[in-house]
Design an enzyme around this catalytic site. Structure first.
Site, PDB file in Angstrom:
ATOM      1  N   GLU A  55      -6.565  -8.153  -0.632  1.00  0.00           N
ATOM      2  CA  GLU A  55      -7.212  -8.099   0.684  1.00  0.00           C
ATOM      3  C   GLU A  55      -8.677  -7.766   0.440  1.00  0.00           C
ATOM      4  OE1 GLU A  55      -5.441  -5.362   3.538  1.00  0.00           O
ATOM      5  OE2 GLU A  55      -3.422  -5.928   2.887  1.00  0.00           O
TER       6      GLU A  55
ATOM      7  N   GLU B  39       0.789  -1.230   0.000  1.00  0.00           N
ATOM      8  CA  GLU B  39       0.000   0.000   0.000  1.00  0.00           C
ATOM      9  C   GLU B  39       0.821   1.279   0.000  1.00  0.00           C
ATOM     10  OE1 GLU B  39      -3.119  -0.103   2.898  1.00  0.00           O
ATOM     11  OE2 GLU B  39      -4.311  -1.408   1.621  1.00  0.00           O
TER      12      GLU B  39
END
Ligand code: GAL
Length: 746
Positions: A459, A385
């Site tokens: 995710e 991320e």
């Protein structure tokens, strides 16, 4: 490399560091500890998040034989987060990075006889070392938490053998590469590479190699192996691979052994192809933390996590979020056929040039260090991320490909429309609406491109609906059903290579990411690996031949929400029959709302009983092929009737730190978990084991779980775990543990 011994046992540990520790003094003042070790045990929750941020000292003596012409090396597989190594008062090296292995040549500092090693460990969350830099959503803990090994070598040794191969259908050609360390003059040696299957020889190749001083890589001539049995998730065939360096007289100079598996991987926009077969990747993300001791858990606990993922939940992939994990975990994944997506340490932050050097070092450590694991099928070459940083990620991707062109690369994003540098576009998709009815972006939305590209949901789900084991029925059920919706969508469309739910279990974290108690409740298991209903959603997707699953997302009673219905039943049965508090039995079938699931949850909708009548209990029966295969009964007057005490293992090794978990479940007279029973278990141990964590353990969602570990005292015998509660009707149980010796100390 030739292992001489483990150095896991018998360290002296001191909080803090003083220059005088380098040269010696009162080592005995330090606490005697064994590896795996954490610099500080933390409570389950509500602690100071800086508790493990400290500098500390580890000291160990070790003896060496006569070292004439030999090299001594020591490896540290995991020390959080950076350290300096001193041998006999000399600085012998240093390392930065909590998740990478380091190997030090300590020959020039050691002598025959007694030696002393000092490690000054810094476990502060330093922004110059990945994954730190921003408020990371996990803790890095601190200490020597993976194995320490001492090697004694001849002047020339194999640091690493990369068993590369090419595979045409099931016919393999080996193309091994050796990373060699050599001291002394240039020399000629034989490299004898071999493969065995279940102990039987399969292939051998002898080749002359020229070894120059220093460290270098030698690619051996390709060798035709012929037909091999493939590594596949449902049948993970493994081979033992070894290389022996021999001198002119055939004397062994060094030997390197590992396990490998043969498989091909290809990614296309419409799927992930393993051995030519399109395989949907369904799994969860795993951290490597445990209650109280953080990362300091050994082999058995690591292996157990792999078993939970593959055998209990029936998954085919795990993402090692967000760093390299224990070789024991990875070995077990290889054995079980669990595919692994492993990535370099990182979390939302990219630092300066020094930081980037560690990124490259981590990458090399991961790719070369874990190259031979057949289970690893994807490398993550971005820091989780982080925003696009094309220069850096072109370089990590290029370097990764140069080391290993056989596996696809990816990098995990939180942004849509980011640049695709790797083979797979991975995105953490938490885009669901408030009710969780519309889950997951399309591949086009996530990639921001109309061009189709291989797309993986790295995710999903957990972060949007943190769910505690003590939460209400509705919340726990909703958590399970959101996993079902996401998985169904992923299964029905070929725009997704697969999806990896967030996450396997609850974990300790910083205050920025928790429920104001330093626990992040995003797991489908709790921190003790006790299942929430969401875990049974995954388990219920397994074929019923592997065991019937029949788990209502309800305690099946009237009080929790006035009415006993509706509730979902997570099951792999064809249909279920439900009798609720009267004699009317209704049949329910899998819901049509989850078309992608092999075994969709079954919604029980009708009440059939009148609230003014006395509740007389309930019964749920699951059928497969017309046969009743599972039954649950619910009482009209449930009482605490049993404390089910289940140790994962009853034999442990006492020549190393070996641990096992014990789960205590409070149950009614029909064996149903009493989710809202409030009680503590009091645990004491006798014999050569110790309890990890506190001795008074409150139940959470009807369970109280804990781990015990051996004292590693090197003796056989028995040990006891004694469990008490305040309720006389279930009080007083003892689990007996047999202590054995593995023959592999520490
Ligand atoms: C993601 C992140 C995970 C975890 C998750 C839940 O953004 O990659 O590490 O923090 O959110 O909050």
């Amino acid at each position: 490399m030739q292992k001489y011994c483990n150095l896991n046992l018998g360290w002296r540990f001191k909080e803090g560091f003083k220059e005088e520790y380098i040269t010696g003094g009162n080592d005995e003042e330090g606490r005697l500890v064994n590896v795996p070790h954490t610099v500080k045990e933390i409570p389950y929750d509500c602690f100071d998040q800086t508790m493990t941020c400290m500098v500390s000292t580890y000291i160990r003596s070790f003896r060496l034989p006569d070292m004439e012409g030999k090299r001594a090396l020591v490896s540290f597989e995991g020390v959080s987060a950076c350290y300096d190594l001193y041998i006999n008062g000399h600085k012998a090296g240093s390392h930065k990075g909590a998740y990478s292995m380091a190997l030090f040549d300590i020959t020039e500092y050691v002598t025959a006889g007694g030696n002393r090693m000092v490690l000054c460990v810094d476990s502060h969350e330093r922004s110059d070392i990945p994954p730190n830099g921003s408020t990371v959503d996990f803790l890095i803990y601190g200490g020597i938490y993976r194995d320490v090994t001492l090697y004694i070598q001849e002047g020339t040794y194999v640091k690493q053998a990369l068993f590369r191969y090419s595979l045409d259908h099931e016919t393999a050609v080996m193309e091994p590469e050796l990373l060699i360390g050599s001291h002394g003059p240039k020399r000629e040696l034989w490299a004898v590479t071999s493969l065995q299957k279940d102990g039987a020889p399969v292939w051998e190749n002898r080749q002359k190699i020229q070894v120059s001083p220093g460290t270098g890589s030698i690619s051996l001539e390709p060798g035709h192996v012929g037909q091999v049995a493939l590594w596949q998730p449902e049948d993970p065939q493994l081979y033992q691979a070894s290389v022996e360096l021999q001198d002119e007289d055939g004397r062994c100079v060094d030997r390197y052994q590992t396990r490998i598996g043969f498989r091909t991987i290809r990614v296309e926009p419409d799927g992930f192809y393993l051995n030519g077969k399109r395989t949907k990747l369904i799994g969860l993300n795993r951290h490597q933390s445990y209650p109280y001791v953080g990362y300091a858990m050994g082999r058995r606990a690591q292996e157990k996590d792999a078993l939970l993922l593959k055998e209990f939940m029936g998954l085919n992939m795990v993402r090692c979020s967000h760093y390299m994990q224990s070789r024991y975990f990875l070995d077990k994944c290889d054995e079980l056929g669990l595919m692994v997506f492993e990535e370099i340490p990182g979390w939302g932050y990219i630092g300066d040039e020094e930081f980037k050097k560690i990124v490259f070092q981590d990458l090399e450590n991961m790719v070369l260090g874990h190259f031979n694991h057949p289970g690893i099928v994807i490398w993550g070459t971005r820091l989780n991320e982080t925003t696009d940083h094309d220069g850096l990620y072109q370089e990590t991707n290029r370097r990764c490909k140069a080391m290993d062109s056989s596996r696809p690369t990816t990098g995990v994003r939180w942004e849509t429309g980011s640049h695709l540098i790797e083979d797979i576009y991975s995105y953490n998709d938490y885009s669901e609406d408030d009710k969780g009815e519309h889950m997951l972006l399309t591949a086009h939305q996530a990639t921001g491109s109309t061009k189709r590209m291989p797309y993986l949901v790295s995710e999903h789900t957990g972060a949007v609906l943190p769910t505690k084991p003590v939460d209400s029925e509705e919340r726990q059920e909703e958590f399970a059903i959101r996993h079902a919706r996401a998985m169904s969508k992923i299964m029905t469309s070929d725009q997704y290579l697969g999806g990896l739910g967030w996450c396997m279990f609850d974990y300790n974290t910083h205050n920025d990411h928790n429920s104001v108690n330093k626990v992040c409740y995003h797991g489908v298991l709790d921190m003790f690996r006790v299942p929430k209903w969401a875990a049974y959603l995954y388990a219920s997707q397994k074929s019923p031949d592997k065991g019937a699953v029949l788990v209502p997302c309800s305690m099946v009673g009237r009080g929790e929400r006035c009415e006993p219905v509706p509730f979902y039943v997570l099951t792999n049965c064809d249909y279920i029959e439900v009798t609720l508090s009267n004699d009317i039995t209704r049949t329910y079938y899998p819901s049509i709302k989850f078309p992608g699931l092999a075994h969709p949850p079954v919604l029980v909708t009708e009440n059939g009983e009148f609230w003014q009548h006395r509740w007389t209990g309930a019964r749920i029966v699951g059928y497969v092929g017309g046969q009743a295969v599972a039954e649950k009964r619910y009482s009209d007057n449930p009482r605490l009737s049993q404390l089910l005490v289940q140790p994962d293992d009853t034999v442990l090794y006492n020549d190393q730190v070996d641990e096992t978990r014990v789960v205590c479940t409070f149950m009614d007279e029909f064996g149903n978990r009493l989710y809202h029973h409030m009680e503590a278990v009091s645990v004491s141990v006798s014999g050569d084991i110790e309890l990890i964590g506190p001795s008074l353990i409150p139940s959470m969602g009807g369970c109280a779980a804990f781990w015990v570990r051996t004292c590693a005292s090197g003796t056989r015998g028995t040990a006891g775990i004694h469990i008490h509660t305040s309720r006389p009707e279930i009080d007083g149980q003892t689990v007996t543990i047999r202590l054995e010796l593995s023959g592999q100390e520490g």
